[in-house]
Design a protein around this motif. Structure first.
Motif, PDB file in Angstrom:
ATOM      1  N   ARG A 278      -9.656  -9.444   1.128  1.00 27.60           N
ATOM      2  CA  ARG A 278      -9.588  -8.012   1.413  1.00 27.60           C
ATOM      3  C   ARG A 278      -9.510  -7.787   2.920  1.00 27.60           C
ATOM      4  NH1 ARG A 278     -14.408  -5.645  -2.538  1.00 27.60           N
ATOM      5  NH2 ARG A 278     -13.570  -6.473  -4.510  1.00 27.60           N
TER       6      ARG A 278
ATOM      7  N   ARG B  50       0.638   2.263  -1.157  1.00 27.03           N
ATOM      8  CA  ARG B  50      -0.172   1.103  -1.521  1.00 27.03           C
ATOM      9  C   ARG B  50       0.351  -0.125  -0.789  1.00 27.03           C
ATOM     10  NH1 ARG B  50      -0.816  -0.420  -7.753  1.00 27.03           N
ATOM     11  NH2 ARG B  50      -1.591   1.736  -7.765  1.00 27.03           N
TER      12      ARG B  50
ATOM     13  N   ASN C 241      -0.112  -4.165   0.866  1.00 27.77           N
ATOM     14  CA  ASN C 241      -0.564  -5.446   0.316  1.00 27.77           C
ATOM     15  C   ASN C 241      -2.084  -5.543   0.316  1.00 27.77           C
ATOM     16  OD1 ASN C 241       2.029  -6.493  -0.166  1.00 27.77           O
ATOM     17  ND2 ASN C 241       2.237  -7.138   1.976  1.00 27.77           N
TER      18      ASN C 241
ATOM     19  N   GLU D 228     -10.951  -0.927  -0.856  1.00 27.95           N
ATOM     20  CA  GLU D 228     -11.626  -1.838  -1.787  1.00 27.95           C
ATOM     21  C   GLU D 228     -12.986  -2.255  -1.248  1.00 27.95           C
ATOM     22  OE1 GLU D 228      -8.798  -4.993  -2.143  1.00 27.95           O
ATOM     23  OE2 GLU D 228      -7.726  -4.031  -3.770  1.00 27.95           O
TER      24      GLU D 228
ATOM     25  N   SER E  61       0.484  -9.522  -2.146  1.00 27.55           N
ATOM     26  CA  SER E  61      -0.818  -9.838  -2.732  1.00 27.55           C
ATOM     27  C   SER E  61      -0.883  -9.512  -4.215  1.00 27.55           C
ATOM     28  CB  SER E  61      -1.918  -9.057  -2.003  1.00 27.55           C
ATOM     29  OG  SER E  61      -1.727  -7.662  -2.168  1.00 27.55           O
TER      30      SER E  61
ATOM     31  N   ASP F   9      -1.270   0.709   4.879  1.00 26.70           N
ATOM     32  CA  ASP F   9      -1.789   1.538   3.791  1.00 26.70           C
ATOM     33  C   ASP F   9      -1.823   3.029   4.106  1.00 26.70           C
ATOM     34  OD1 ASP F   9      -2.723   1.172   1.148  1.00 26.70           O
ATOM     35  OD2 ASP F   9      -4.775   1.602   1.756  1.00 26.70           O
TER      36      ASP F   9
ATOM     37  N   ARG G 217      -0.267  -6.455  -5.550  1.00 27.38           N
ATOM     38  CA  ARG G 217      -0.778  -5.100  -5.778  1.00 27.38           C
ATOM     39  C   ARG G 217       0.337  -4.082  -6.043  1.00 27.38           C
ATOM     40  NH1 ARG G 217      -2.986  -2.343  -2.088  1.00 27.38           N
ATOM     41  NH2 ARG G 217      -4.560  -1.310  -3.367  1.00 27.38           N
TER      42      ARG G 217
ATOM     43  N   SER H  47       4.973   0.967  -2.792  1.00 25.73           N
ATOM     44  CA  SER H  47       4.563  -0.240  -2.070  1.00 25.73           C
ATOM     45  C   SER H  47       5.754  -0.757  -1.282  1.00 25.73           C
ATOM     46  CB  SER H  47       4.096  -1.333  -3.039  1.00 25.73           C
ATOM     47  OG  SER H  47       2.997  -0.899  -3.806  1.00 25.73           O
TER      48      SER H  47
ATOM     49  N   GLN I 172       4.567  -9.985  -9.576  1.00 23.62           N
ATOM     50  CA  GLN I 172       4.499  -8.536  -9.388  1.00 23.62           C
ATOM     51  C   GLN I 172       5.510  -7.865 -10.321  1.00 23.62           C
ATOM     52  OE1 GLN I 172       4.855  -8.251  -5.087  1.00 23.62           O
ATOM     53  NE2 GLN I 172       7.070  -8.173  -5.161  1.00 23.62           N
TER      54      GLN I 172
ATOM     55  N   THR J 163      -5.727  -3.073   1.270  1.00 19.78           N
ATOM     56  CA  THR J 163      -6.196  -1.713   1.498  1.00 19.78           C
ATOM     57  C   THR J 163      -7.624  -1.700   1.999  1.00 19.78           C
ATOM     58  OG1 THR J 163      -6.633   0.424   0.459  1.00 19.78           O
ATOM     59  CG2 THR J 163      -6.851  -1.519  -0.929  1.00 19.78           C
TER      60      THR J 163
ATOM     61  N   ASP K 177       2.036  -3.729  -9.002  1.00 18.78           N
ATOM     62  CA  ASP K 177       2.264  -3.405 -10.413  1.00 18.78           C
ATOM     63  C   ASP K 177       2.223  -1.898 -10.624  1.00 18.78           C
ATOM     64  OD1 ASP K 177       2.350  -6.080 -10.720  1.00 18.78           O
ATOM     65  OD2 ASP K 177       0.616  -6.262 -12.041  1.00 18.78           O
TER      66      ASP K 177
END
Length: 438
Positions: free
Chosen positions: A404, A431, A433, A438, A78, A192, A80, A69, A40, A435, A82
């Motif tokens: 997911r 955000r 780990n 998706e 996870s 989330d 996510r 996050s 990450q 959501t 970045d």
């Protein structure tokens, strides 16, 4: 001044907590998740000093066009995060216990073991899992499986209120009566929808607790597995048993039974007396213990490291399933664990997951030391899952980075979570780990 430098200056000026951006020497260390196999690269890492810091961070992130996050100490990552601001809430570690009301108010960074130590002196317990170092908040946001879940349900079922910061920087109190949709979403739908800064949880009586691990060498795996199946077919809700097959590098295979019982040692040993017919174990740590010691039963690592996990829910443990579990070595996996569920898990729950009808959970773990090892681990996990009667669902807390929320929650819950996300966070500033979008 670069965008990163400008962001660092804005955050440092606005917050009482600490800030790290890529030019800082400690940035890489501070941005790592618990699972070191997950990469990450956040834009910055912030360690909030308090809830006011969290609210300020949200407003700064919003003005910079960045997401936030949250990872108290990195569990459940996870990948996510970045290009987000990674929020650490470990300093939000206050614990206030009301033993008369059987309630505790805790900060978002409180670890399970710390809470257990605080409530043990009052003859009470929260709902701890196998690890003492995970955050209680993180576990609750994923629903949460506990040693005492058969008696008291999901960890999330015991949460009575959340203090949060929403995507507009507002501090809200979510309960069944205030912001009830948000309260519902946070009790197992992931993080989330708002950033949790504290929560209130119900505690449960635990004047006596018995627990520990029995382990045998691998040649006894089938006998132990059959004893586990027989034990769990009649176990009362106060008794929890987990079957674990272990293959440490360079060592002979092992098989273990981990147990806890909410009651006296005399009653526990009577309920477990069928295990006396098994060959003598190589070790047996079972004893009367404090609820503060439950984290020692499985001996899970308390420091970060790489890992590759996969979980399933098992609908039956019949002869074919038992054959699939024990007929072949578990290598290249390090462990294969079957947890007995049922009891209160199977009763109605006003949470995103709802009742957990499957009687067992399967958790498979390996050490991905290189890409070849990682491929072999994934192949073994897939093969074992395919050989067992699984439901196709799993707890949110057991999702792996390739999965997911829709792999864990029913479609109607996913749709409701999406509506709540659009209402409370239309820009997607928060955000998690995992959501629902998706």
């Amino acid at each position: 001044m670069s965008i990163t430098s400008a962001l660092s200056a804005n955050l440092s000026d606005a917050l009482r907590g600490r800030v790290w951006t890529p030019e800082h020497d400690e940035f890489e260390k501070r941005s790592r998740p618990w699972n070191l196999a997950i990469a990450q690269q956040p834009a910055a890492v912030v360690e909030a000093a308090d809830a006011d810091d969290v609210a300020t961070l949200v407003r700064v992130a919003d003005s910079a066009g960045l997401a936030v996050s949250t990872q108290p100490n990195g569990h459940g990552a996870s990948g996510r995060v970045d290009d987000t601001i990674l929020l650490r809430t470990g300093r939000l570690d206050g614990i206030s216990v009301d033993p008369v009301a059987r309630r505790a108010v805790i900060g978002a960074g409180v670890r399970s073991g710390d809470l257990q130590r605080a409530v043990a002196e009052h003859g009470l317990t929260a709902l701890p899992g196998s690890s003492p170092v995970v955050s209680v908040t993180g576990v609750a946001l994923g629903g949460g499986l506990s040693w005492f879940g058969r008696a008291h349900g999901w960890v999330a079922d015991s949460v009575t209120a959340f203090d949060v910061v929403d995507a507009h920087g507002r501090r809200l109190h979510a309960t069944p009566d205030e912001h009830p949709d948000l309260y519902w979403a946070l009790r197992g739908g992931g993080g989330d929808y708002a950033i949790v800064t504290a929560l209130e949880i119900a505690l449960h009586p635990a004047p006596h607790v018995f627990g520990g691990r029995m382990s045998w060498t691998g040649e006894h795996t089938r006998a132990v597995a059959e004893a586990f199946r027989a034990l769990t077919s009649t176990a009362p809700e106060e008794l929890t048993a987990w079957l674990t097959m272990l293959q440490f590098p360079g060592a002979e295979p092992l098989v273990a039974l981990d147990v806890t019982y909410l009651g006296t040692e005399v009653d526990a040993r009577r309920l477990l007396s069928s295990l006396d017919a098994l060959p003598a174990p190589a070790s047996d740590t079972r004893r009367a213990m404090s609820v503060a010691e439950l984290g020692s039963i499985t001996g899970e690592p308390t420091a970060p490291g790489p890992g590759a996990s996969h979980a399933e829910l098992i609908t039956a443990l019949d002869d074919a399933a038992l054959d699939a579990l024990v007929s072949e070595p578990i290598a290249p996996l390090l462990s294969v664990q079957v947890r007995h569920l049922g009891g209160a898990f199977a009763r109605p729950s006003d949470s995103p997951h709802g009742a957990l009808g499957e009687p067992y959970a399967l958790y498979m773990f390996g050490l991905p030391l290189g890409e070849e090892a990682a491929r072999a681990i994934r192949a073994k996990q897939a093969a074992l899952a395919a050989a067992l009667p699984t439901s196709g669902r799993k707890p949110v807390t057991f999702l792996d980075p390739t999965e997911r929320l829709s792999d864990a929650l029913p479609p109607e819950s996913i749709e409701r979570l999406r509506r709540i996300k659009r209402e409370y966070d239309p820009r997607g500033l928060i955000r998690a780990n995992f959501t629902s979008l998706e």
